[in-house]
Design an enzyme around this catalytic site. Sequence first.
Site, PDB file in Angstrom:
ATOM      1  N   ALA A  86       0.783  -6.885   4.767  1.00  0.00           N
ATOM      2  CA  ALA A  86       0.386  -7.554   3.523  1.00  0.00           C
ATOM      3  C   ALA A  86       0.494  -9.068   3.689  1.00  0.00           C
ATOM      4  O   ALA A  86      -0.411  -9.818   3.280  1.00  0.00           O
ATOM      5  CB  ALA A  86       1.268  -7.076   2.376  1.00  0.00           C
ATOM      6  N   GLY A 131       4.696  -6.225   6.167  1.00  0.00           N
ATOM      7  CA  GLY A 131       4.319  -7.235   7.161  1.00  0.00           C
ATOM      8  C   GLY A 131       2.805  -7.412   7.208  1.00  0.00           C
ATOM      9  O   GLY A 131       2.293  -8.537   7.295  1.00  0.00           O
ATOM     10  N   LYS A 165       0.844  -1.205   0.000  1.00  0.00           N
ATOM     11  CA  LYS A 165       0.000   0.000   0.000  1.00  0.00           C
ATOM     12  C   LYS A 165       0.872   1.246   0.000  1.00  0.00           C
ATOM     13  O   LYS A 165       2.013   1.242   0.505  1.00  0.00           O
ATOM     14  CB  LYS A 165      -0.965   0.034   1.189  1.00  0.00           C
ATOM     15  CG  LYS A 165      -0.342   0.155   2.586  1.00  0.00           C
ATOM     16  CD  LYS A 165      -0.046   1.577   3.037  1.00  0.00           C
ATOM     17  CE  LYS A 165       0.823   1.606   4.294  1.00  0.00           C
ATOM     18  NZ  LYS A 165       1.408   2.867   4.669  1.00  0.00           N
ATOM     19  N   GLY A 185       7.386   1.465   5.113  1.00  0.00           N
ATOM     20  CA  GLY A 185       6.215   2.339   5.002  1.00  0.00           C
ATOM     21  C   GLY A 185       5.253   1.901   3.913  1.00  0.00           C
ATOM     22  O   GLY A 185       4.415   2.672   3.460  1.00  0.00           O
ATOM     23  N   MET A 186       5.375   0.639   3.467  1.00  0.00           N
ATOM     24  CA  MET A 186       4.465   0.121   2.430  1.00  0.00           C
ATOM     25  C   MET A 186       3.660  -1.081   2.945  1.00  0.00           C
ATOM     26  O   MET A 186       3.058  -1.808   2.160  1.00  0.00           O
ATOM     27  CB  MET A 186       5.248  -0.262   1.178  1.00  0.00           C
ATOM     28  CG  MET A 186       5.924   0.946   0.531  1.00  0.00           C
ATOM     29  SD  MET A 186       6.684   0.552  -1.038  1.00  0.00           S
ATOM     30  CE  MET A 186       5.263   0.516  -2.123  1.00  0.00           C
ATOM     31  N   ALA A 187       3.668  -1.288   4.246  1.00  0.00           N
ATOM     32  CA  ALA A 187       2.847  -2.306   4.908  1.00  0.00           C
ATOM     33  C   ALA A 187       3.190  -3.733   4.489  1.00  0.00           C
ATOM     34  O   ALA A 187       2.308  -4.576   4.342  1.00  0.00           O
ATOM     35  CB  ALA A 187       1.351  -2.029   4.675  1.00  0.00           C
ATOM     36  N   ASP A 217      -3.332  -1.586   8.917  1.00  0.00           N
ATOM     37  CA  ASP A 217      -3.382  -1.626   7.451  1.00  0.00           C
ATOM     38  C   ASP A 217      -3.890  -2.961   6.902  1.00  0.00           C
ATOM     39  O   ASP A 217      -4.114  -3.079   5.699  1.00  0.00           O
ATOM     40  CB  ASP A 217      -1.967  -1.452   6.865  1.00  0.00           C
ATOM     41  CG  ASP A 217      -1.336  -0.128   7.227  1.00  0.00           C
ATOM     42  OD1 ASP A 217      -2.073   0.856   7.374  1.00  0.00           O
ATOM     43  OD2 ASP A 217      -0.102  -0.094   7.355  1.00  0.00           O
ATOM     44  N   PRO A 235       9.277  -3.753   0.301  1.00  0.00           N
ATOM     45  CA  PRO A 235      10.349  -3.374   1.232  1.00  0.00           C
ATOM     46  C   PRO A 235       9.967  -3.635   2.687  1.00  0.00           C
ATOM     47  O   PRO A 235       8.811  -3.437   3.076  1.00  0.00           O
ATOM     48  CB  PRO A 235      10.510  -1.870   0.981  1.00  0.00           C
ATOM     49  CG  PRO A 235       9.944  -1.626  -0.375  1.00  0.00           C
ATOM     50  CD  PRO A 235       8.881  -2.658  -0.594  1.00  0.00           C
ATOM     51  N   VAL A 236      10.942  -4.087   3.470  1.00  0.00           N
ATOM     52  CA  VAL A 236      10.711  -4.358   4.899  1.00  0.00           C
ATOM     53  C   VAL A 236      10.934  -3.056   5.683  1.00  0.00           C
ATOM     54  O   VAL A 236      11.896  -2.326   5.416  1.00  0.00           O
ATOM     55  CB  VAL A 236      11.687  -5.454   5.390  1.00  0.00           C
ATOM     56  CG1 VAL A 236      11.533  -5.689   6.890  1.00  0.00           C
ATOM     57  CG2 VAL A 236      11.439  -6.756   4.630  1.00  0.00           C
ATOM     58  N   ALA A 237      10.030  -2.774   6.631  1.00  0.00           N
ATOM     59  CA  ALA A 237      10.089  -1.527   7.424  1.00  0.00           C
ATOM     60  C   ALA A 237      10.222  -0.325   6.504  1.00  0.00           C
ATOM     61  O   ALA A 237      10.988   0.604   6.756  1.00  0.00           O
ATOM     62  CB  ALA A 237      11.236  -1.564   8.446  1.00  0.00           C
TER      63      ALA A 237
END
Length: 308
Positions: free
Chosen positions: A116, A114, A18, A110-112, A148, A106-108
Site C-alpha cells: 500500500a 508495505g 486489502k 496479510g493486508m498488504a 498486490d 498492520p505490518v506483516a
Amino acid sequence: MSGYCEPVTSVSVIVPAKINLHLGVGAVRPDGYHRLATVYQAVDVHDEVRAEPATDDITVTIHGDEDVTSSVPTGPDNLAVKAAEMLRDVLGVDEGVSLHIRKNIPVAGGMAGGSADAAAALVACNTLWAGGLSRDELAEIAVDLGSDVPFLLFGGNAIGTGRGEKVSPVLAQGSYHWAIGTSKEGLSTPEVFKEFDRLNENLDLQPPAVPDELLAALRSGNPWALGLGLSNDLEDAALSLRPDLEETLTVGREAGALAAMLSGSGPTCLFLASDEAHLMDISVALASSEVCDDIISARGPVSGAHVV
Ligand code: C5P
C-alpha cells in the site's frame, strides 16, 4: 489570469489496505511465484504517505504506534523508497523526495501494508514531480514492486490473476462491514507460501479459479451470501505456523460472524458482520476474550491510493 503555478511543496496520499475475499492458490511457477486467482477488496484502514521535495536523496520516516513503526525498514528495502526510485528512473527526473508514512495498516499482517505504501508513493511522487502518468501507467511500474501493488492503485473490488498483479474490476454492490483482529507478531508471506508447498507437496494442484458464487454474492450486495462464498487457500498453511489463531477465529464465529477467516497470508483475522451494530457485537466479543492484540472496524470497498 497568469499562467504561474505555485511550486508543489507537499503531496499527501491515502491508501487502503486489502483483504482477499477469495484467495485461490495453485502450483508454484518457474519464477518462484504461485499462480493465484483472487478477489480483492480495498477496506478503509488507511496509511498516509506525504511526499516533500528534497534535493537528491530519497528518504523515509515512519510514524504511528511504536510496535508498528519499529518493524518497518527505513532504508533502501522500504517498498515506498523503491517505488520512488523506480518512478524517478522512468520519469528521468533528478530530484529527491522525503517520504513520511503514517502507518495504520498492520505490518506483516496479510493486508498488504508495505505494498500500500508503495502504491501511495507512486501516486504522491507522480504528482510532486508532475510526472503526468496515468493510473494504468503507474500500474505497469507497480507490477515490479509487488503482486498486490497494482490493485492498491485502483481499489474497489477486483479479480487478481497471474501472481495477483493482473487486476480487473468486479461488478458489485453494497458496503461490507468487517471486524479485524490483529496480532503483534506478524507472519512472513514467503514463509506461509513455503508452508503451503509443504502441506500440498504430494497433491496435483488444479489451476486456481474464482468461484461464480462469490461473484454472484458481490453482485447481489447480500452479506450473508458473501459470507458463504469467502475462502482462503493459505489459511491452513498460516494456521499450521500459528495454531493460536484458531481460537481467535472460533471466538468470532461464536459471536455470530457471517464468516471468519485469515486475511491473505495472515495472521490478521477477518470477521464479516451484517451491519454496524453486528460489527460492534463481534468486536466486543473479541475484545473481552483477549484473543487478539487489537481490533479494527473496517468497511469496504473503498477507492485506491489518491491525493488528499
Ligand atoms: O509479490 P510480493 O513481492 O509481494 O510477494 C512476496 C512473496 O510472497 C514472494 O517473494 C513469494 O515468496 C510469495 N508469493 C508467491 N506467489 C504469489 C505472490 C507472492 O509465492 N503469487
